[in-house]
Design an enzyme around this catalytic site. Structure first.
Site, short mmCIF file in Angstrom:
data_model
loop_
_atom_site.label_atom_id
_atom_site.label_comp_id
_atom_site.label_asym_id
_atom_site.label_seq_id
_atom_site.Cartn_x
_atom_site.Cartn_y
_atom_site.Cartn_z
N SER A 131 0.83 -1.19 0.00
CA SER A 131 0.00 0.00 0.00
C SER A 131 0.87 1.25 0.00
O SER A 131 1.98 1.25 0.55
CB SER A 131 -0.87 -0.04 1.27
OG SER A 131 -1.44 1.22 1.50
N TYR A 155 -1.40 -0.18 10.69
CA TYR A 155 -1.72 -0.85 9.42
C TYR A 155 -0.57 -0.71 8.43
O TYR A 155 -0.09 -1.69 7.86
CB TYR A 155 -3.01 -0.26 8.82
CG TYR A 155 -3.21 -0.63 7.36
CD1 TYR A 155 -3.49 -1.95 7.01
CD2 TYR A 155 -3.09 0.31 6.34
CE1 TYR A 155 -3.65 -2.30 5.67
CE2 TYR A 155 -3.25 -0.03 5.02
CZ TYR A 155 -3.53 -1.34 4.68
OH TYR A 155 -3.69 -1.68 3.37
N LYS A 159 2.25 -3.58 6.67
CA LYS A 159 2.62 -3.73 5.25
C LYS A 159 4.14 -3.61 5.09
O LYS A 159 4.76 -4.36 4.34
CB LYS A 159 1.91 -2.67 4.41
CG LYS A 159 0.40 -2.85 4.33
CD LYS A 159 0.03 -4.11 3.56
CE LYS A 159 -1.46 -4.31 3.46
NZ LYS A 159 -1.83 -5.62 2.92
N1 LIG Z 1 -8.80 -1.12 -0.64
C1 LIG Z 1 -7.77 -0.31 -0.42
O1 LIG Z 1 -7.95 0.90 -0.30
C2 LIG Z 1 -6.36 -0.85 -0.34
C3 LIG Z 1 -5.27 0.01 -0.54
C4 LIG Z 1 -3.98 -0.51 -0.46
C5 LIG Z 1 -3.78 -1.84 -0.15
N2 LIG Z 1 -4.86 -2.65 0.06
C6 LIG Z 1 -4.62 -4.05 0.41
O2 LIG Z 1 -5.20 -4.89 -0.57
C7 LIG Z 1 -5.68 -6.09 0.03
C8 LIG Z 1 -7.13 -6.31 -0.34
O3 LIG Z 1 -7.88 -5.19 0.08
P1 LIG Z 1 -9.46 -5.11 -0.10
O4 LIG Z 1 -9.81 -3.67 -0.23
O5 LIG Z 1 -9.91 -6.08 -1.12
O6 LIG Z 1 -9.92 -5.57 1.36
P2 LIG Z 1 -11.10 -6.57 1.78
O7 LIG Z 1 -11.24 -6.45 3.26
O8 LIG Z 1 -12.30 -6.32 0.93
O9 LIG Z 1 -10.49 -7.99 1.39
C9 LIG Z 1 -9.60 -8.68 2.22
C10 LIG Z 1 -10.10 -10.10 2.35
O10 LIG Z 1 -9.19 -10.84 3.17
C11 LIG Z 1 -9.94 -11.67 4.03
N3 LIG Z 1 -9.10 -11.95 5.19
C12 LIG Z 1 -8.65 -11.07 6.11
N4 LIG Z 1 -7.89 -11.70 7.03
C13 LIG Z 1 -7.87 -13.02 6.67
C14 LIG Z 1 -7.26 -14.18 7.23
N5 LIG Z 1 -6.54 -14.12 8.37
N6 LIG Z 1 -7.45 -15.37 6.62
C15 LIG Z 1 -8.18 -15.45 5.47
N7 LIG Z 1 -8.79 -14.38 4.91
C16 LIG Z 1 -8.62 -13.18 5.51
C17 LIG Z 1 -11.21 -10.87 4.35
O11 LIG Z 1 -12.28 -11.69 4.75
C18 LIG Z 1 -11.47 -10.19 3.01
O12 LIG Z 1 -12.33 -10.97 2.19
C19 LIG Z 1 -5.45 -5.94 1.54
O13 LIG Z 1 -4.27 -6.60 1.88
C20 LIG Z 1 -5.30 -4.45 1.71
O14 LIG Z 1 -4.49 -4.12 2.83
C21 LIG Z 1 -6.13 -2.19 -0.04
#
Ligand SMILES: NC(=O)c1ccc[n+]([C@@H]2O[C@H](COP(=O)([O-])OP(=O)(O)OC[C@H]3O[C@@H](n4cnc5c(N)ncnc54)[C@H](O)[C@@H]3O)[C@@H](O)[C@H]2O)c1
Length: 344
Positions: A131, A155, A159
């Protein structure tokens, strides 16, 4: 790497979530076989059903926790994965400050368990969802991959720690092929309107918040500060369509086929848009008025943050294509069709 060329099976952790589910669509459309591992802590299996509907293909869904070493051993024991796309993680900045241990446990320990299972089963190709939060509040815009890291909340530190773990692992065993993708602000939804972002609680991010105001679920938008040194005084971010983001992952997979080692790439458009610009764009796309109230700045928010995506453009042969208008139109289509998200 011949498995990848032959469209081998890909493990998508967190594949039921917002970005992961869009990734599954892109992988299935590209001909890959997909397994999702997700504990549904921030998602529902409805998104998996939606992925299968829009692609007219099936995937294997495993409802387990990343930290469950036994579950991972069983999964890796019965499948031979060509690569892992690792999205699973907790992502709410405010929550991470309130409960840092939960974030370190879920994100860092979860990733360690995954890397152990991959090592044990000789799967050494990984794309990791990092991120722009690893940069903290940089002094110089746009942000390149060489901008100094300095995450300012738990958070962001999870990362950053994971990035360092990955670098140590790759340095020890050069057979690893690791792509670290630093996302800027993912927004948008699948063109069908059947797949989109479905936050469990009140949204933390601007776009789903605006969309819920537009559809009448929330009364209005609070804008944190209009006295930043930006053109209209509100915060500026680099919004990237989720479809462009997942295309970046396909490009990263292709890149890893040719390049062993560890690579870091920003995934952003390179253009910043202010909160007010996003509100106006969403009003235009939806035909609805978004009531806004200006309130005090929020601690820890940067005035502006946008990527220099040149490295990804050059090395991955990838470029974000969708503009803000398209992002808003797609979110609005999803929000209108699913005013209460997947649960409705
Ligand atoms: N959406 C954003 O703004 C953004 C920005 C930068 C980075 N990210 C990163 O991208 C990735 C996906 O983000 P997203 O927006 O799709 O989030 P999200 O919460 O929609 O998806 C994450 C998924 O991971 C699952 N999960 C969490 N912990 C788990 C575990 N211990 N075991 C199994 N499953 C688990 C959750 O149930 C969820 O379905 C994340 O790692 C997030 O940190 C997101």
């Amino acid at each position: 790497m011949s498995e990848l060329s032959n469209m081998g099976e890909i493990l998508v952790t967190g594949g039921a979530g917002y970005i992961g589910s869009h990734m599954c669509v892109a992988l299935l459309d590209a001909g890959y076989t997909v397994t999702v591992l997700d504990n549904l802590s921030n998602s529902t299996s409805e998104s998996i059903a939606a992925v299968q509907r829009v692609t007219n293909r099936t995937l294997d869904f495993v409802a387990d926790d990343l930290r469950d070493a036994g579950a991972l051993a069983r999964l890796f024991g019965r499948k031979r994965f060509a690569a892992v796309l690792h999205f699973a993680g907790l992502k709410a900045v405010g929550q991470s400050t309130a409960d840092p241990l939960a974030y370190y446990d879920n994100n860092v320990v979860g990733t360690l368990r995954l890397l152990e299972a991959m090592t044990a089963h000789q799967v050494r190709t990984l794309v990791f969802s990092s991120s722009a939060t690893v940069y903290g509040i940089p002094d110089v815009m746009p942000i390149t991959e060489d901008s100094p890291p300095g995450p300012i909340n738990p958070y962001g530190r999870t990362k950053f720690h994971i990035e360092q773990i990955l670098a140590d692992l790759q340095a020890t065993d050069p057979a690893w092929r690791i792509s670290i993708l630093r996302y800027f602000n993912p927004v948008g939804a699948h063109i069908s309107g059947d797949l989109g972002e479905d936050p469990n609680d009140v949204p933390n991010n601007l776009m789903p918040y605006i969309a819920q105001v537009a559809v009448g679920r929330l009364p209005g938008l609070r804008i944190f500060g209009d006295d930043y040194p930006t053109p209209d005084g509100t915060g500026v971010r680099d919004y990237i369509h989720v479809d462009d983001l997942v295309e970046g992952h396909l490009a990263a997979l292709r890149y890893l086929e040719r390049h062993p080692g560890l690579a870091i790439h920003n995934l952003g458009t390179g253009r910043g848009h202010s909160v007010l610009e996003m509100v106006r764009a969403f009003e235009a796309a939806s035909g609805r008025t978004i009531p806004c109230e200006i309130v005090a700045r929020r601690a820890g928010d940067a005035a502006e943050s946008y990527a220099d995506p040149t490295k990804a453009n050059r090395e991955l042969g990838w470029r974000a294509r969708h503009d803000v208008r398209r992002m808003c139109e797609d979110v609005w289509r999803w929000q209108q069709r699913h005013p209460q998200g997947y649960r409705a």
